[in-house]
Design an enzyme around this catalytic site. Structure first.
Site, PDB file in Angstrom:
ATOM      1  CG  ASP A  97      -2.279   0.655   0.957  1.00  0.00           C
ATOM      2  OD1 ASP A  97      -2.298   1.892   1.100  1.00  0.00           O
ATOM      3  OD2 ASP A  97      -3.283  -0.002   0.605  1.00  0.00           O
ATOM      4  CG  ASP A  98       0.266   6.038   1.028  1.00  0.00           C
ATOM      5  OD1 ASP A  98       1.280   6.358   0.396  1.00  0.00           O
ATOM      6  OD2 ASP A  98      -0.532   6.856   1.520  1.00  0.00           O
ATOM      7  NE  ARG A 152      -4.356  10.734   3.730  1.00  0.00           N
ATOM      8  CZ  ARG A 152      -3.830   9.633   3.214  1.00  0.00           C
ATOM      9  NH1 ARG A 152      -3.549   9.546   1.936  1.00  0.00           N
ATOM     10  NH2 ARG A 152      -3.584   8.596   3.966  1.00  0.00           N
ATOM     11  CE  LYS A 190      -6.436   0.591  -1.090  1.00  0.00           C
ATOM     12  NZ  LYS A 190      -6.035   0.288   0.284  1.00  0.00           N
ATOM     13  CG  ASP A 201      -6.399   5.593  -1.985  1.00  0.00           C
ATOM     14  OD1 ASP A 201      -7.578   5.983  -1.970  1.00  0.00           O
ATOM     15  OD2 ASP A 201      -5.766   5.295  -0.956  1.00  0.00           O
ATOM     16  CG  MET A 202      -9.261  10.427  -6.212  1.00  0.00           C
ATOM     17  SD  MET A 202     -10.147  11.657  -5.264  1.00  0.00           S
ATOM     18  CE  MET A 202     -10.520  12.826  -6.519  1.00  0.00           C
ATOM     19  CB  CYS A 256      -9.399   2.850  -3.244  1.00  0.00           C
ATOM     20  SG  CYS A 256      -9.258   3.326  -1.516  1.00  0.00           S
ATOM     21  CG  ASP A 310     -10.226   4.105   4.211  1.00  0.00           C
ATOM     22  OD1 ASP A 310      -9.931   3.207   3.402  1.00  0.00           O
ATOM     23  OD2 ASP A 310      -9.741   5.251   4.165  1.00  0.00           O
TER      24      ASP A 310
END
Ligand code: DGJ
Length: 718
Positions: free
Chosen positions: A346-347, A426, A459, A461-462, A509, A531
């Protein structure tokens, strides 16, 4: 007087052209054989535009409800009057230019009615398009405006359609919530006035979704009429239900007209997103099953349309940003031991990203964490026999990034204003998808990384709603086109990346389910549902999501306990049972499992493999609504009727507990079944019963001590 009818054995939809050439709506519902002459005439001869049932509606011509479009002419006036010109039926379903839409696998699956109208003064043409699917109660429609006149016009509103019903005794079900609380179903009566739901965030959003269900008062999960409306669009939408002074109900959906202003030069056109209308006269459950089949068959595309989805482990809740090659490999080795099929990183693997305040846009490997690079990690993971997945957030840019140093102008901000600190939700800004340079850059850098990292799964994401709206690439008079152009740009980017990498499985996502809509599913056949990974919270989220979306499109993972979003303690068993309602996976540090937990997880994985096809391709029956009653239960029945899986979850225990029985659905009354209670994820006690018994008296559910208990049964037809 001319009637235009769409009818199959499941649904009927009628409109007519009245004496003045206007398109009048007549009927939508059960596939009745005939509309009586008197009914048709009374609606066609209705002279008050304010009580007429319209097929599309204009402002300024005596209908005082919300109009379905608004066009301002260059002379400043806003009244246009569209009159019938022609229509035709075609044995196909043309695609929508630049927009996702349902498609036919072959032309026998549907036919399309196209109706052309014209405003003679401006020369603007309106094309209404309706595809009726064969043998299923589905109509997909959209509107296209073409400026065939000689003056420039401005389209200030263009919804995908309206439905005017001649009654108002309905309830509406909306799916609303917030981050980590997506798609809670709310049912409420409609009343004179309006229900207005929308998004102004640049994405379909966590707060509201472009899905609405209109039901009769007595309609339940298993009985009664339900009209489901869903928009194939991922940006700002609006949906309204309006009850007027005559107890007529108008339902409308489309692109949000808030800050929308599209310039139509002579010769140019604008197409609305597609609006999917599903009808059921067998309850809300049947409506959902129709959506599920439709989306599996006519929306999802590519290699993964049919393929069963791999069981994955994702490191996000296991490590957040704090990982390295060895840590990921340690999790991957445990995953392999447990039968899991894919490791997702992931991130945090790129730039110098140790927290969420930097590096978005810098899609190159962080050598501090992965000194041997991404290829080595991919090779090591593949060497274990696992697939390798990687996280991206391509639409974003951090102020602290190489990309921002080079291209600050690529970030969305108000032209001629310095971005202050408030655009940095963020710590990140949104890249301007209206800019082709930005899209070309992303196709290249994300594409290169997919190849370098030998990536099997992405994945996408946004994590941010848009603010400080403005684009450097749009002229001042075109700034009102920004939101829609962003989505058109995004769709172009997704089409290019997904078609250039057809063997990669993409999951979308947006901080969970912030953009879980059919528009995204057209490009990416699954979505991270929320989430919130708490099993009990997920009961509501997954129940609401299943109103339109099939299990094969919903990511659902087991996470740790106490849960990271709500601190709740639940057993591994209940977490597994709830996650098995979607594309199954783990979001937990597997190296920290106790031997007992690992043993159970091994059984969970192997059990899910045995029911995976049933869950991902079967018919879903919602048996009990957790949102309504504190116990959730659902069931999948295989398409051939030979197998079923039933899950029941009780949240809070009660003293001196009443006995509960769970009535099943979808079985054959006169078939005999063997029902096996799973204990510790292995077959326990079993008994035999006719389908009829199971559907009228059902199964006895747990009466045990303790909160958050779940049970699962497998059912086999004998
Ligand atoms: C939001 C996603 O929904 C999470 O699963 C995770 O990928 C984080 N973003 C990472 O920043």
């Amino acid at each position: 007087m001319q009637l235009l009818t769409l009818k199959n054995n499941k649904v009927r939809y009628d409109m007519g052209i009245n004496k003045t050439g206007h398109l009048i709506h007549l009927y939508y519902g059960d596939p009745i054989e005939e509309l009586p002459e008197e009914y048709i005439e009374s609606h066609m001869d209705e002279i008050n535009p304010d009580s007429q049932l319209h097929e599309m509606s204009a402002f300024g011509l005596g209908d005082y409800r919300s109009p379905s479009y608004q066009i301002r002419l260059d002379n400043g006036t806003v009244v246009t009057d569209f009159i019938y010109k022609s229509h035709r039926y075609i044995e196909e379903k043309p695609g929508l230019e630049g927009l996702p839409s349902l498609y036919l696998n072959d032309n026998s699956e549907g036919k399309t009615l196209e109706v052309e109208l014209e405003d003679s003064y401006s020369g603007v043409i309106m094309k209404l398009s309706y595809t009726l699917f064969t043998n299923i109660p589905v109509i997909a429609r959209h509107v296209k405006v073409v400026n065939k006149g000689s003056m420039k016009v401005h389209c200030e509103k263009l919804l995908s359609g309206i439905v005017d019903l001649p009654r108002a005794d309905y309830d509406v079900i909306q799916l609303s919530g917030g981050w980590s609380r997506e798609k809670k179903p709310y049912r409420r009566p409609i009343m004179p006035g309006k229900i207005h739901l929308d998004s102004k965030r640049g994405l379909s959003s966590h707060a509201q979704t472009p899905m609405l269900t209109l039901v009769e008062k007595h309609t339940t999960e298993t009985n009664g009429r339900a009209y489901g409306f869903n928009l194939v669009y991922s940006g700002n939408f609006v949906t309204e239900v309006e009850v007027d002074a005559f107890d007529r109900t108008r339902i409308m959906m489309g692109i949000n007209d808030f800050h929308f202003n599209w310039n139509l030069e002579p010769g140019s056109s604008l197409t609305s997103p597609e609006w999917v209308m599903v009808y059921s006269n067998e309850g809300i459950g049947q409506m959902s099953r129709t959506f599920h089949d439709l989306y599996r068959k006519n929306l999802l595309r590519g290699k993964f349309k049919e393929e069963l989805r791999p069981i994955l482990v994702n490191n996000w809740e296991a490590t957040y940003f704090n990982f390295n090659h060895d840590k990921i490999m340690a999790i991957a080795r445990e995953a392999k031991d447990m039968g899991i099929e894919m490791m997702v990183l992931d991130d945090g693997w790129f730039g110098h990203r140790d927290s969420d305040n930097s590096s978005l846009g810098d899609w190159f490997v962080d050598k501090r964490k992965l000194p041997d690079g991404i290829t080595k990690l991919a090779d090591d993971i593949h060497g274990l026999g696992l697939k390798f997945g990687l996280w991206f957030e391509p639409e974003m840019i951090s102020r602290d990034s190489e990309l921002y140093k080079k291209h600050p102008e690529w970030a969305i901000h108000v032209p001629h204003r310095e971005p202050g600190d408030h655009p940095f939700q963020r710590w990140q800004m949104v890249l301007d998808m209206t800019n082709t340079e930005v899209r070309d850059y992303l196709v290249r850098v994300v594409g290169d990384m997919l190849i370098e990292g030998k990536v099997d799964y992405v994945k996408w994401d946004m994590n941010r709603s848009q603010s400080d709206i403005g684009s450097q690439t749009l002229a001042p008079e075109a700034q009102g086109e920004f939101f829609h152009r962003y989505i058109l740009g995004l769709y172009d980017l997704l089409e290019r990346i997904t078609s250039q990498h057809p063997d990669v499985l993409f999951e979308s996502c947006a901080s969970g389910g912030g953009r879980f809509d059919p528009g995204m599913l057209y490009y990416m056949p699954q979505t991270w549902t929320s989430d919130d990974t708490d099993a009990i919270e997920r009961l509501t989220i997954q129940e609401g999501t299943s109103m339109a979306y099939p299990a094969i499109s919903m990511g659902a993972h087991v996470s740790c306990s106490p849960n990271h979003q709500v601190g709740r303690v639940t057993s591994l068993e209940v977490r597994g049972h709830v996650a098995m309602a979607g594309n199954y996976g783990y979001e937990v540090d597997l190296t920290k499992f106790t031997p007992e937990e690992k043993a159970l997880a091994i059984k969970q994985v192997s059990f899910y493999k045995s029911v995976r096809e049933l869950v991902q391709k079967g018919d879903q029956y919602r048996l009990l609504s957790y949102t309504a009653g504190g116990c959730g239960a659902w069931m999948y029945v295989s398409k051939d009727g030979s197998k079923a899986l039933v899950t029941h979850v009780r949240s809070l225990a009660k003293p001196y507990a009443p006995y509960g029985r769970l009535l099943l659905g979808g079985l054959e009354s006169d078939a005999m079944y063997e029902i096996t209670l799973m204990e510790n994820q292995e077959p326990g006690q079993s008994f035999k019963a006719f389908g009829e018994f199971l559907m009228v008296l059902g199964l006895e559910v747990t009466n045990k001590f303790g909160d958050f208990l779940s049970q699962q049964w497998t059912i086999t037809k004998l």
